[in-house]
Design a protein around this motif. Structure first.
Motif, PDB file in Angstrom:
ATOM      1  N   ILE A 107     -35.576  13.677  13.065  1.00  0.00           N
ATOM      2  CA  ILE A 107     -36.365  12.533  12.603  1.00  0.00           C
ATOM      3  C   ILE A 107     -35.422  11.365  12.332  1.00  0.00           C
ATOM      4  N   ILE A 108     -35.699  10.239  13.000  1.00  0.00           N
ATOM      5  CA  ILE A 108     -34.863   9.038  12.909  1.00  0.00           C
ATOM      6  C   ILE A 108     -35.707   7.898  12.345  1.00  0.00           C
ATOM      7  N   GLY A 109     -35.062   6.951  11.688  1.00  0.00           N
ATOM      8  CA  GLY A 109     -35.786   5.809  11.147  1.00  0.00           C
ATOM      9  C   GLY A 109     -35.119   4.503  11.500  1.00  0.00           C
ATOM     10  N   ASP A 110     -35.171   3.586  10.554  1.00  0.00           N
ATOM     11  CA  ASP A 110     -34.536   2.276  10.745  1.00  0.00           C
ATOM     12  C   ASP A 110     -33.291   2.183   9.885  1.00  0.00           C
ATOM     13  N   GLY A 111     -32.600   3.296   9.739  1.00  0.00           N
ATOM     14  CA  GLY A 111     -31.362   3.331   8.984  1.00  0.00           C
ATOM     15  C   GLY A 111     -31.332   4.351   7.866  1.00  0.00           C
ATOM     16  N   GLY A 112     -32.466   4.972   7.554  1.00  0.00           N
ATOM     17  CA  GLY A 112     -32.510   5.819   6.377  1.00  0.00           C
ATOM     18  C   GLY A 112     -32.401   7.305   6.606  1.00  0.00           C
ATOM     19  N   SER A 113     -32.277   7.741   7.844  1.00  0.00           N
ATOM     20  CA  SER A 113     -32.265   9.180   8.107  1.00  0.00           C
ATOM     21  C   SER A 113     -30.860   9.762   7.943  1.00  0.00           C
ATOM     22  N   PRO A 114     -30.768  11.063   7.690  1.00  0.00           N
ATOM     23  CA  PRO A 114     -29.445  11.693   7.561  1.00  0.00           C
ATOM     24  C   PRO A 114     -28.580  11.513   8.804  1.00  0.00           C
ATOM     25  N   HIS A 115     -29.175  11.612  10.008  1.00  0.00           N
ATOM     26  CA  HIS A 115     -28.366  11.483  11.227  1.00  0.00           C
ATOM     27  C   HIS A 115     -27.792  10.072  11.353  1.00  0.00           C
TER      28      HIS A 115
ATOM     29  N   GLY B 239     -39.763   7.617  22.818  1.00  0.00           N
ATOM     30  CA  GLY B 239     -38.466   8.258  22.953  1.00  0.00           C
ATOM     31  C   GLY B 239     -37.382   7.459  22.257  1.00  0.00           C
ATOM     32  N   ALA B 240     -36.249   8.113  21.982  1.00  0.00           N
ATOM     33  CA  ALA B 240     -35.161   7.458  21.247  1.00  0.00           C
ATOM     34  C   ALA B 240     -34.602   6.261  22.007  1.00  0.00           C
ATOM     35  N   ARG B 241     -34.578   6.351  23.345  1.00  0.00           N
ATOM     36  CA  ARG B 241     -34.032   5.221  24.106  1.00  0.00           C
ATOM     37  C   ARG B 241     -34.901   3.977  23.947  1.00  0.00           C
ATOM     38  N   GLU B 242     -36.180   4.183  23.642  1.00  0.00           N
ATOM     39  CA  GLU B 242     -37.070   3.051  23.408  1.00  0.00           C
ATOM     40  C   GLU B 242     -36.977   2.553  21.972  1.00  0.00           C
ATOM     41  N   PHE B 243     -37.139   3.456  20.990  1.00  0.00           N
ATOM     42  CA  PHE B 243     -37.214   2.939  19.614  1.00  0.00           C
ATOM     43  C   PHE B 243     -35.850   2.551  19.041  1.00  0.00           C
ATOM     44  N   LEU B 244     -34.766   2.922  19.723  1.00  0.00           N
ATOM     45  CA  LEU B 244     -33.437   2.484  19.285  1.00  0.00           C
ATOM     46  C   LEU B 244     -32.855   1.378  20.147  1.00  0.00           C
ATOM     47  N   SER B 245     -33.646   0.871  21.081  1.00  0.00           N
ATOM     48  CA  SER B 245     -33.144  -0.182  21.982  1.00  0.00           C
ATOM     49  C   SER B 245     -33.043  -1.507  21.225  1.00  0.00           C
TER      50      SER B 245
ATOM     51  N   VAL C 258     -27.764   4.676  18.112  1.00  0.00           N
ATOM     52  CA  VAL C 258     -27.793   4.171  16.736  1.00  0.00           C
ATOM     53  C   VAL C 258     -26.684   3.150  16.531  1.00  0.00           C
ATOM     54  N   ALA C 259     -25.488   3.473  17.023  1.00  0.00           N
ATOM     55  CA  ALA C 259     -24.351   2.578  16.846  1.00  0.00           C
ATOM     56  C   ALA C 259     -24.603   1.214  17.495  1.00  0.00           C
ATOM     57  N   ARG C 260     -25.087   1.221  18.725  1.00  0.00           N
ATOM     58  CA  ARG C 260     -25.352  -0.053  19.414  1.00  0.00           C
ATOM     59  C   ARG C 260     -26.408  -0.865  18.665  1.00  0.00           C
ATOM     60  N   ARG C 261     -27.454  -0.195  18.193  1.00  0.00           N
ATOM     61  CA  ARG C 261     -28.490  -0.915  17.441  1.00  0.00           C
ATOM     62  C   ARG C 261     -27.915  -1.572  16.192  1.00  0.00           C
ATOM     63  N   ASP C 262     -26.961  -0.893  15.553  1.00  0.00           N
ATOM     64  CA  ASP C 262     -26.428  -1.361  14.278  1.00  0.00           C
ATOM     65  C   ASP C 262     -25.142  -2.164  14.418  1.00  0.00           C
TER      66      ASP C 262
ATOM     67  N   VAL D 238     -37.557  11.837  17.137  1.00  0.00           N
ATOM     68  CA  VAL D 238     -38.810  11.120  16.943  1.00  0.00           C
ATOM     69  C   VAL D 238     -38.614  10.095  15.833  1.00  0.00           C
ATOM     70  N   HIS D 239     -39.286   8.949  15.963  1.00  0.00           N
ATOM     71  CA  HIS D 239     -39.203   7.954  14.888  1.00  0.00           C
ATOM     72  C   HIS D 239     -40.118   8.380  13.752  1.00  0.00           C
ATOM     73  N   VAL D 240     -39.652   8.213  12.520  1.00  0.00           N
ATOM     74  CA  VAL D 240     -40.399   8.679  11.367  1.00  0.00           C
ATOM     75  C   VAL D 240     -41.777   8.044  11.280  1.00  0.00           C
ATOM     76  N   ARG D 241     -41.901   6.770  11.716  1.00  0.00           N
ATOM     77  CA  ARG D 241     -43.225   6.131  11.666  1.00  0.00           C
ATOM     78  C   ARG D 241     -44.185   6.767  12.656  1.00  0.00           C
ATOM     79  N   ASP D 242     -43.684   7.075  13.864  1.00  0.00           N
ATOM     80  CA  ASP D 242     -44.531   7.728  14.866  1.00  0.00           C
ATOM     81  C   ASP D 242     -44.953   9.113  14.386  1.00  0.00           C
ATOM     82  N   LEU D 243     -44.001   9.850  13.818  1.00  0.00           N
ATOM     83  CA  LEU D 243     -44.294  11.203  13.364  1.00  0.00           C
ATOM     84  C   LEU D 243     -45.327  11.194  12.241  1.00  0.00           C
TER      85      LEU D 243
END
Length: 272
Positions: A151-159, A266-272, A222-226, A184-189
């Protein structure tokens, strides 16, 4: 609708509380030690290892829907027995249950798993989640088991936190290039879980992201987004490392997605 979020102070639980409150539901959420940060809920202390306390709390609040997002990776009693306590209490008051499970119930030998695949866990945590699924299916057969992945978010997930710590040198370790999941994005889930709660669906549903990516690729996204140089991320292979657990586990969400209005990106979309 009256909704009880069990494990509401966790990363997913917090988002479930936010979305439930935004939809205008009467929301209560449980926490083990301290309340979560989301507004709009009555926060209730609960240790689901305590069967009597779980029954009492359910009876007092009287939810129409219970979402169980509580677990502790190193604690069989919380993850397995606690889930059974929640199912028993939910059934006792005639409420609807959505139990959040994990792709950890699979060993990775088959790589791709459909909703009707038989669990074959390779770790104690996976075994606990599989036991919880079996209890939920036996006690509340009209409920939903929602299996998900990282589960991934906009910066708040453990990963995401681990990616930042690895890039800064705050922790030592590597991101594996051969450890594949469907993040999966936490909002979608959360949206999918609440949609399932409102539906008449029953049984196992897969609610993971559309892309299968390695933990290293996910870290790079994640790194590229941030604004972090991905070259700063250490990487390696899990195979041969001696660490237990599956390598490549991909949840086939095709059947569930056909019944859901919520699109599982998918992660490639929500982290783009």
């Amino acid at each position: 609708m009256r909704i009880l979020i069990v494990g509401g102070s966790g990363f997913l639980g917090d988002e479930l509380v936010r979305q439930s409150a935004a939809e205008g539901h009467v929301v209560a959420a449980t926490c083990l030690t301290r309340p979560g940060t989301a507004a709009g809920a009555d926060w209730l202390p609960l240790d689901i290892r305590d069967r009597a306390a779980t029954l009492d709390l359910m009876g007092a609040f009287g939810p129409d829907v219970v979402v169980n997002a509580a677990y502790r990776q190193s604690d069989w009693v919380t993850t397995a027995v606690g889930a059974a306590h929640v199912a028993v209490a939910t059934a006792a008051i005639g409420a609807r249950l959505v139990h959040v499970s994990s792709d950890a119930v699979f060993s990775g030998k088959a790589i791709t798993y459909a909703e009707d695949s038989v669990p074959d866990p390779a770790t104690p945590y996976g075994a606990a989640k599989a036991a919880a699924e079996a209890a939920v299916q036996a006690i509340t057969p009209t409920g939903v088991i929602a299996r998900t992945s990282l589960i991934i978010g906009d910066g708040g997930s453990p990963h995401e936190g681990m990616v930042h710590a690895l890039a800064s040198g705050g922790i030592r370790g590597v991101l594996f290039t051969d450890d594949v999941r469907c993040p999966v994005h936490v909002r979608d889930l959360a949206a999918a879980v609440l949609e399932l709660a409102r539906s008449d669906r029953a049984g196992v549903h897969h609610v993971a992201g559309a892309d299968a990516v390695s933990r290293y690729e996910l870290g790079c996204l994640v790194a590229r987004r941030d604004g972090i140089d991905p070259a700063r991320l250490p990487y390696g292979r899990r195979a041969g490392s001696g660490l237990p657990g599956p390598l490549d586990v991909r949840l086939d969400c095709g059947l569930s997605q056909r019944h859901l209005k919520t699109r599982l990106r998918g992660a490639r979309e929500f982290l783009s």
